[in-house]
Design a protein around this motif. Structure first.
Motif, PDB file in Angstrom:
ATOM      1  N   SER A   1      13.940  14.029  -5.093  1.00 16.46           N
ATOM      2  CA  SER A   1      13.511  13.766  -4.279  1.00 16.46           C
ATOM      3  C   SER A   1      13.060  13.258  -3.462  1.00 16.46           C
ATOM      4  CB  SER A   1      11.806  15.368  -4.169  1.00 16.46           C
ATOM      5  OG  SER A   1      11.253  14.255  -5.046  1.00 16.46           O
ATOM      6  N   PHE A   2      12.317  11.534  -3.878  1.00 17.25           N
ATOM      7  CA  PHE A   2      12.618  11.080  -3.158  1.00 17.25           C
ATOM      8  C   PHE A   2      14.078  10.446  -2.584  1.00 17.25           C
ATOM      9  CE2 PHE A   2       8.645   9.686  -6.067  1.00 17.25           C
ATOM     10  CZ  PHE A   2       7.989  10.037  -4.878  1.00 17.25           C
ATOM     11  N   VAL A   3      14.777  10.876  -3.769  1.00 13.60           N
ATOM     12  CA  VAL A   3      16.143  10.004  -3.442  1.00 13.60           C
ATOM     13  C   VAL A   3      16.836  10.682  -2.321  1.00 13.60           C
ATOM     14  CG1 VAL A   3      18.760  10.101  -3.825  1.00 13.60           C
ATOM     15  CG2 VAL A   3      16.487   9.187  -5.410  1.00 13.60           C
ATOM     16  N   VAL A   4      16.808  12.053  -2.018  1.00 15.56           N
ATOM     17  CA  VAL A   4      17.198  13.454  -0.750  1.00 15.56           C
ATOM     18  C   VAL A   4      16.225  12.528   0.647  1.00 15.56           C
ATOM     19  CG1 VAL A   4      16.934  15.327  -1.013  1.00 15.56           C
ATOM     20  CG2 VAL A   4      17.979  14.564  -2.570  1.00 15.56           C
ATOM     21  N   GLY A   5      15.272  12.601   0.058  1.00 12.88           N
ATOM     22  CA  GLY A   5      14.067  12.023   1.214  1.00 12.88           C
ATOM     23  C   GLY A   5      14.284  10.943   1.849  1.00 12.88           C
ATOM     24  N   ALA A   6      15.208   9.927   1.396  1.00 11.27           N
ATOM     25  CA  ALA A   6      15.144   8.619   2.230  1.00 11.27           C
ATOM     26  C   ALA A   6      16.700   8.546   2.702  1.00 11.27           C
ATOM     27  CB  ALA A   6      15.483   7.759   0.570  1.00 11.27           C
TER      28      ALA A   6
ATOM     29  N   GLY B   1       0.939  -1.167  -0.041  1.00  8.75           N
ATOM     30  CA  GLY B   1       0.489  -0.200  -0.022  1.00  8.75           C
ATOM     31  C   GLY B   1       0.537   1.056  -0.069  1.00  8.75           C
ATOM     32  N   LEU B   2       1.450   0.887   0.528  1.00  5.97           N
ATOM     33  CA  LEU B   2       2.895   2.455   0.800  1.00  5.97           C
ATOM     34  C   LEU B   2       3.508   2.315  -0.445  1.00  5.97           C
ATOM     35  CD1 LEU B   2       4.472   1.820   4.510  1.00  5.97           C
ATOM     36  CD2 LEU B   2       2.255   3.604   3.771  1.00  5.97           C
ATOM     37  N   ALA B   3       4.401   1.465  -1.286  1.00  5.81           N
ATOM     38  CA  ALA B   3       4.411   1.664  -2.267  1.00  5.81           C
ATOM     39  C   ALA B   3       3.273   2.561  -3.475  1.00  5.81           C
ATOM     40  CB  ALA B   3       5.313   0.193  -2.915  1.00  5.81           C
ATOM     41  N   VAL B   4       2.343   1.593  -3.661  1.00  2.00           N
ATOM     42  CA  VAL B   4       1.448   1.860  -4.508  1.00  2.00           C
ATOM     43  C   VAL B   4       0.891   3.975  -4.207  1.00  2.00           C
ATOM     44  CG1 VAL B   4      -1.373   2.066  -4.612  1.00  2.00           C
ATOM     45  CG2 VAL B   4       0.133   0.229  -4.894  1.00  2.00           C
ATOM     46  N   ALA B   5       0.847   4.072  -2.832  1.00  2.00           N
ATOM     47  CA  ALA B   5       0.499   5.203  -2.886  1.00  2.00           C
ATOM     48  C   ALA B   5       2.117   6.599  -2.677  1.00  2.00           C
ATOM     49  CB  ALA B   5       0.334   5.428  -1.050  1.00  2.00           C
ATOM     50  N   VAL B   6       3.261   6.021  -2.992  1.00  2.00           N
ATOM     51  CA  VAL B   6       4.576   6.597  -3.125  1.00  2.00           C
ATOM     52  C   VAL B   6       4.462   6.615  -5.368  1.00  2.00           C
ATOM     53  CG1 VAL B   6       7.007   6.755  -3.797  1.00  2.00           C
ATOM     54  CG2 VAL B   6       6.292   6.353  -1.141  1.00  2.00           C
ATOM     55  N   VAL B   7       3.996   6.094  -5.551  1.00  2.00           N
ATOM     56  CA  VAL B   7       4.002   5.800  -7.287  1.00  2.00           C
ATOM     57  C   VAL B   7       2.781   6.882  -7.635  1.00  2.00           C
ATOM     58  CG1 VAL B   7       3.348   4.706  -9.037  1.00  2.00           C
ATOM     59  CG2 VAL B   7       5.287   3.913  -7.254  1.00  2.00           C
ATOM     60  N   GLY B   8       1.563   6.673  -6.311  1.00  2.00           N
ATOM     61  CA  GLY B   8       0.904   7.705  -7.190  1.00  2.00           C
ATOM     62  C   GLY B   8       0.863   9.241  -6.989  1.00  2.00           C
ATOM     63  N   VAL B   9       1.413   9.385  -5.457  1.00  2.00           N
ATOM     64  CA  VAL B   9       2.564  11.075  -5.356  1.00  2.00           C
ATOM     65  C   VAL B   9       3.287  11.254  -6.121  1.00  2.00           C
ATOM     66  CG1 VAL B   9       3.322  11.900  -3.603  1.00  2.00           C
ATOM     67  CG2 VAL B   9       1.472  10.513  -2.377  1.00  2.00           C
ATOM     68  N   GLY B  10       4.044  10.133  -6.844  1.00  2.00           N
ATOM     69  CA  GLY B  10       5.026  10.623  -7.629  1.00  2.00           C
ATOM     70  C   GLY B  10       4.149  11.384  -9.024  1.00  2.00           C
TER      71      GLY B  10
END
Length: 95
Positions: A51-56, A11-20
């Motif tokens: 932005s995803f990489v920097v956040g991670a 669910g979190l992976a789907v949410a991340v792709v959707g937000v991206g």
């Protein structure tokens, strides 16, 4: 392992792709979400990916710092990173 953990990560992976996709479609000129894939590596998607990489990386750095010092409230000021960043920012502004 709890049986709900894979469902949570899925669910979190789907949410991340959707937000991206949503954030790649927003901007000065709106791009419909279904057309984002056609403009995948133009201007917007690299910014979203970065932005995803920097956040991670910031999350991992914070977890490592908390693990090293054994303090759940550890922050960059503990090792002097914040004052050094302020000096660097001032040097960039003045230079």
């Amino acid at each position: 392992m709890n049986a709900r953990v894979p469902v949570l990560f899925g669910g979190l992976a789907v949410a991340v792709v959707g937000v991206g996709l949503l954030s790649a479609s927003l901007g000065q000129y709106g791009i419909p979400v279904n057309e984002v894939f056609g403009t995948l590596w133009n201007v917007r998607f690299p910014r979203v990916a970065l932005s995803f990489v920097v956040g991670a990386v910031l999350g991992v750095a914070g977890a490592v710092m908390q693990g090293i010092f054994g303090n759940p409230l550890a922050e960059p000021g503990v090792v002097g990173v914040s004052p050094a960043a302020a000096v660097g920012a001032a040097a960039c502004v003045l230079g």
